[in-house]
Design an enzyme around this catalytic site. Structure first.
Site, PDB file in Angstrom:
ATOM      1  CG  ASP A  22     -12.859  -8.774   2.596  1.00  0.00           C
ATOM      2  OD1 ASP A  22     -12.692  -7.919   1.695  1.00  0.00           O
ATOM      3  OD2 ASP A  22     -12.542  -8.562   3.782  1.00  0.00           O
ATOM      4  CG  ASN A  67      -0.825  -7.087  -1.071  1.00  0.00           C
ATOM      5  OD1 ASN A  67      -1.503  -7.684  -1.901  1.00  0.00           O
ATOM      6  ND2 ASN A  67      -1.229  -6.915   0.186  1.00  0.00           N
ATOM      7  CD  GLU A 100      -2.776  -1.323   2.426  1.00  0.00           C
ATOM      8  OE1 GLU A 100      -2.783  -0.394   3.248  1.00  0.00           O
ATOM      9  OE2 GLU A 100      -3.445  -2.355   2.562  1.00  0.00           O
ATOM     10  CD  GLU A 157      -4.769  -7.705   2.173  1.00  0.00           C
ATOM     11  OE1 GLU A 157      -5.638  -6.943   2.632  1.00  0.00           O
ATOM     12  OE2 GLU A 157      -3.554  -7.464   2.222  1.00  0.00           O
ATOM     13  CG  HIS A 203     -10.098  -5.627   1.112  1.00  0.00           C
ATOM     14  ND1 HIS A 203     -10.302  -6.715   1.940  1.00  0.00           N
ATOM     15  CD2 HIS A 203      -8.779  -5.328   1.225  1.00  0.00           C
ATOM     16  CE1 HIS A 203      -9.160  -7.048   2.530  1.00  0.00           C
ATOM     17  NE2 HIS A 203      -8.215  -6.220   2.103  1.00  0.00           N
TER      18      HIS A 203
END
Ligand code: G3I
Length: 454
Positions: A277, A210, A167, A275, A246
């Site tokens: 979701d 990432n 990030e 990640e 996400h």
């Protein structure tokens, strides 16, 4: 007195005796537990493995003692990412004093069950202990490089891929770098320096950048794309890009998700969904999950998918029920959509067709090697034969096998095991084969693919 060609056979016999002894002791104690079930028809991990991918979950060490949590993890997933345990505040809370307890717990659980481990994360502005932010530039540079080197050396040979930098770019239209101690004091070069230090620390681990909100083509993903392109052109060591993924109703799966993964893959890096979701419920959530899985499967360099937790109740945003299992570990429609996209079917083994399940366990470990054993179990019908692929990670080598007849791909890393002697199994009956892995410094567990019956 022995010919050169006889010696390997002797080693094979010695290892075989060791395995039988180990299994016998465990069996007599009644605690021989077979883990990492790899049934191509009915679990996420095995179905993904049959497509040449892993399917992982973010895991928290403090939940591993919960029986349903551990059994869902062990049954369904073949990769883990520590959710918080490898972050800087967890492993180096005070300078040069490293605390690996919780992260080690996850790594050893994963290795015992034949799962890959993704390392998350080495350089990130968040979850950074206070002492880091107070350092002046030269000191910060040395602290960053020391952190990367120490942590990667501790886990050398055990981590499949590291999120080296996490990030580092701003949201929105600027495409600019995010303000952080690293960016503000070391400048743009900190990412390159982190990747170079990481490669020197563990040349066997895949090194990833990432980020989130980079899942479709936009100013932020364009900025990351340009950085990766520049790194590849100049030989800066980068192997993969992680797309956190996400999603919710404000930030749905982008229409160009697959195209975006593909343009990064075309730069010569692997891509991973790191990640995943998706907030929501029912068929809408299921459809979105299906889109993500299909996009990864359509991109040959997309090597795997990790969901950011197991049951909804432990999600970082649990109120949005974004995961594949409800609070009681029931499979949600989203689970069925993922399994079906991966080519699996619920309740595998039924229906009268020829099916089988392959179950891996590590039976012994020593300095420089370990023995693995795979149990092959026929489904509800008798089968006349079976095959199971086993993949090891270079520089590992399979140095011996027993109770099976292996063939190898050209890389020497993928062994397809078939029966030797009587190949047939009655309904529900099982057999085993075993192998020795010489680690050459890499203790990653092998990937045991789905069992194919005929
Ligand atoms: O463990 C302490 C507990 O002792 C304390 O009582 C409690 C009080 O707040 O905090 C607990 O720590 C929390 C930790 O999660 C463990 O639950 C932290 O406050 C909390 O900030 C931390 O949140 C994590 C978050 O990263 C931090 O930024 C989430 O679990 C984790 O899922 C999340 O993961 C990030 C990825 O690393 C990077 N990408 C985004 C993703 C989601 O935010």
């Amino acid at each position: 007195m022995f010919s050169a060609s006889a010696r390997p056979q002797l080693r094979i016999r010695a290892r075989r005796a060791l395995v039988l002894t180990t299994a016998g002791v465990l069996g007599a104690a009644g605690v021989l537990s077979l883990a990492g079930t790899a049934n191509a028809a009915s679990t996420l991990g095995a179905s993904a493995a049959a497509k040449g991918r892993y399917f992982g979950a973010a895991v928290a060490a403090n939940h591993l003692g919960e029986a349903q949590y551990a059994s869902t993890l062990d049954t369904e997933f073949n990769s883990v990412t520590p959710e918080n345990e490898m972050k800087w505040d967890a492993v180096e809370p005070t300078r040069n004093s490293f605390n690996y307890g919780s992260a080690d717990q996850i790594v050893s659980h994963a290795q015992g069950k034949g799962m890959k481990v993704r390392g998350h994360t080495l350089v990130w502005h968040s979850q950074l202990p206070g002492w880091v932010g107070g350092l002046a530039a030269a000191d910060l540079r040395s602290a960053m490089n020391n952190h990367i080197t120490q942590v990667m050396t501790h886990y050398k040979g055990k981590i499949y891929a590291w999120d080296v930098v996490n990030e580092a770019f701003q949201d929105g239209s600027s495409g600019a770098r995010l303000s952080s101690p690293f960016q503000d004091k070391l400048g743009n070069g900190f990412i390159e320096e982190a990747f170079r230090t990481a490669r020197a620390a563990d040349s066997g681990a895949k090194l990833c950048y990432n980020d989130y909100n980079t899942d479709g083509q936009n100013a932020k993903s364009n900025a990351v794309y340009n950085m990766v392109k520049d790194f590849k052109q100049r030989g800066v060591p980068i192997d993969c890009v992680g797309f956190q993924s996400h999603f919710n109703s404000n930030s749905p799966v982008p229409g160009d998700y697959q195209a975006n993964l593909q343009r990064f893959a075309d730069l010569g890096v692997y891509v991973q969904i790191t990640e995943l979701d998706i907030e929501g419920s029912g068929s809408a959530q299921a459809t979105s999950y299906g889109k993500v899985v299909n996009a990864c499967l359509a991109v040959s360099r997309c090597t795997g998918i990790t969901v950011w937790g197991i049951p909804d109740k432990y999600s970082w945003r649990s109120s949005g029920t974004p995961l594949l299992f409800d609070d009681n570990y029931n499979k949600k429609p989203a689970y069925d959509a993922v399994l079906s996209a991966l080519g699996g079917t619920s309740g595998g083994g039924g229906g009268g067709g020829a099916t089988c399940a392959a179950t891996y366990t590590r039976t012994s470990t020593w300095n420089g090697g370990f023995n693995g054993q795979v149990t092959v179990k026929a489904g509800s019908s008798a089968i006349s034969s079976w095959t199971v692929p086993v993949t090891v990670t270079s520089p590992q080598k399979v140095s011996a096998t027993w109770n099976g007849s292996p063939t190898w791909d050209s890389s020497g890393n993928v062994m397809t095991m078939k029966p030797n002697g009587n190949a047939s199994l009655a309904a529900g009956a099982s057999t085993t084969f075993g192998f020795t892995v010489t680690t050459n410094g890499n203790t990653n567990a092998p990937t045991v693919g789905g069992c194919t019956a005929s």
